[in-house]
Design a protein around this motif. Structure first.
Motif: not given
Length: 478
Positions: A14-19, A299-307, A313-314, A443-449
């Motif tokens: 896990x990313x230490x500063x993003x527990x 945007x692509x990275x954040x869609x892969x990492x929704x947490x 976003x917050x 909220x960004x969600x990839x529409x393809x795999x």
């Protein structure tokens, strides 16, 4: 068949500063195990330069290969990079191929010029890119982003969105507003057509571009000259239209005003009309294409990492962006800024700096001869095994306040030394503000795999369009 890194979230780190956020490794082509044969290497320069770096380039401090009778070095040792880009930078010039390809579209602006011409331009431009001057341009950036969000919202309401195209238009609109105080509705389509035509037909390096001595024409030069004969009048029309609107004081305080008012502090000389046009071309072209790519990859990275996306976003929704001046540097958006910094690490827009040695030198114990080629590739440097822990993972925590800073000359998204990108602060301001505004609303969600892979010719771009579903968030409270 190309191989891909694992793009699924795994629980081993896990990313230490993003527990609490899982480890995510975005997909990319595995580097070749060995040096490519020369014909395949030259094809990679034309089609996707990232494919030309073998695995050992990501592991060794300096690698060397023969290239058409010369040596070609890839530097990943920070002290070697300092030597070439700072201490002895006068010994290293742009290659003939780089100049041949870029001059028809950029002219002799800051990016292309050398020697005394470059020093004159750099010193003349410097006051237009101070933090205070950039703050003065932020209202233009903010207005373009606000309008761009409405266009993206309309696209999202109709179905999945090609975000790269959307961000390309947004970045072009920001460049137009910042440069001319006006939108690009009138000129944007023609400008995009010019850029696409040049990139596809004339902007890709070919063998003759590399090996032919300066001053000797190659077949593509004729097409490039014909292009420039159409391109110059187009730029002149945009500048003339902006100057024709100078009586409207709402159209002032933009970058064109700053460039027109700029004076060399040593000589008092202003830019000539031709020099001003070349600076306009450089700022628009170098600025908007790199920003569009950075926003897409973020945007692509954040869609892969929704947490991580939800945390960004917050942060964006909690921040007061009514006055966005300095929002990426005054502590309001530290995570958003860290995401942009990490995006530039994984997908640096300027993926390689190529220089030709003018005379002999010694770099990290290697003898460099005149005419040898020296490369510093942020794509390789930012993923180097000796410089970054878990280098292929998306980890914005590397850049959060309190994190250990990267080693000097190990992180170069904007270059280094005297020729560091003069527009870096502008680029960061528009990227951070744009990303924050997008995530405030969607909220960004990839529409393809299918994985989206980086491809580099002039800048680092996706290898294909990727569609996203943009899911509206609850409206912000007034």
């Amino acid at each position: 068949m190309p191989t891909f890194s694992d793009a699924t979230a795994t629980p081993d780190r896990t990313i230490p500063s993003l527990a609490g956020t899982p480890r995510v490794v975005p997909p990319h082509r595995a580097p070749p195990e060995r040096e490519l044969p020369l014909p395949a290497y030259l094809r990679s320069i034309r089609d996707n330069a990232l494919a030309g770096f073998p695995r050992r380039a990501f592991e060794e401090p300096v690698t060397r290969r023969g290239l058409l009778g010369r040596s070609s070095f890839v530097l990943n040792d920070p002290e070697a990079i300092r030597r070439v880009l700072v201490e002895n930078q006068a010994n290293y010039a742009r290659t003939t191929g780089t100049t041949r390809i870029l001059r028809p579209i950029l002219g002799d602006g800051l990016l292309i010029s050398e020697g005394s011409a470059w020093r004159h331009q750099r010193r003349t431009l410097a006051p237009a890119f101070t933090p205070r001057a950039i703050d003065g341009l932020v209202p233009h950036i903010a207005a373009a982003v606000t309008d761009g969000m409405e266009r993206i919202a309309a696209e999202a309401a109709a179905g999945p969105v090609d975000l790269f195209t959307s961000f390309y238009r947004l970045a072009l609109e920001i460049a137009g507003r910042a440069m001319f105080s006006v939108g690009m509705d009138q000129h944007g389509a023609e400008l995009r057509q010019f850029i696409a035509e040049y990139a596809e037909r004339m902007g890709r390096p070919h063998l003759l571009d590399i090996v032919t001595p300066p001053g000797w024409p190659v077949p593509l030069d004729w097409s490039r000259r014909r292009f420039r004969r159409r391109w110059i009048p187009f730029l002149d029309r945009i500048i003339a239209a902006r100057r024709g609107a100078e009586g409207d004081r709402s159209r002032s305080g933009d970058l064109l005003d700053l460039l027109a008012a700029a004076r060399n502090p040593d000589t008092g000389a202003a830019f000539t009309p031709d020099e001003l046009r070349d600076q306009v071309a450089t700022m628009i072209l170098a600025g908007h294409e790199t920003t569009a790519g950075t926003l897409f990859w973020a945007a692509y990275l954040l869609a892969l990492a929704p947490e991580v996306q939800e945390r960004v976003a917050a942060e964006a929704r909690a921040a007061d962006l009514a006055d966005p001046t300095g929002c990426q540097s005054d502590g309001r958006l530290p995570l958003t800024r860290a995401v942009i910094d990490e995006t530039l690490r994984l997908y640096p827009a300027a993926f390689v700096v190529v220089r030709r040695a003018l005379g002999p030198d010694t770099v990290a114990g290697h003898a460099v001869k005149a005419s040898d080629i020296v490369m510093v590739s942020p794509w390789v440097l930012h993923r180097h095994r000796s410089l970054w822990p878990d280098p292929d993972a998306f980890d914005p925590g590397r850049f959060l306040p309190g994190a250990q800073a990267p080693r000097r000359f190990a992180y170069l998204p904007f270059g280094a030394g005297p020729r560091v990108c003069i527009g870096a602060q502008f680029a960061l301001s528009e990227a951070v503000l744009s990303l924050a505004r997008v995530l405030q609303r969607f909220r960004l969600v990839l529409d393809e795999s299918e994985p989206v892979l980086p491809q580099a010719v002039v800048t680092t771009q996706p290898d294909r369009p990727a569609r996203f579903r943009l899911i509206p968030r609850e409206p912000l409270s007034p």
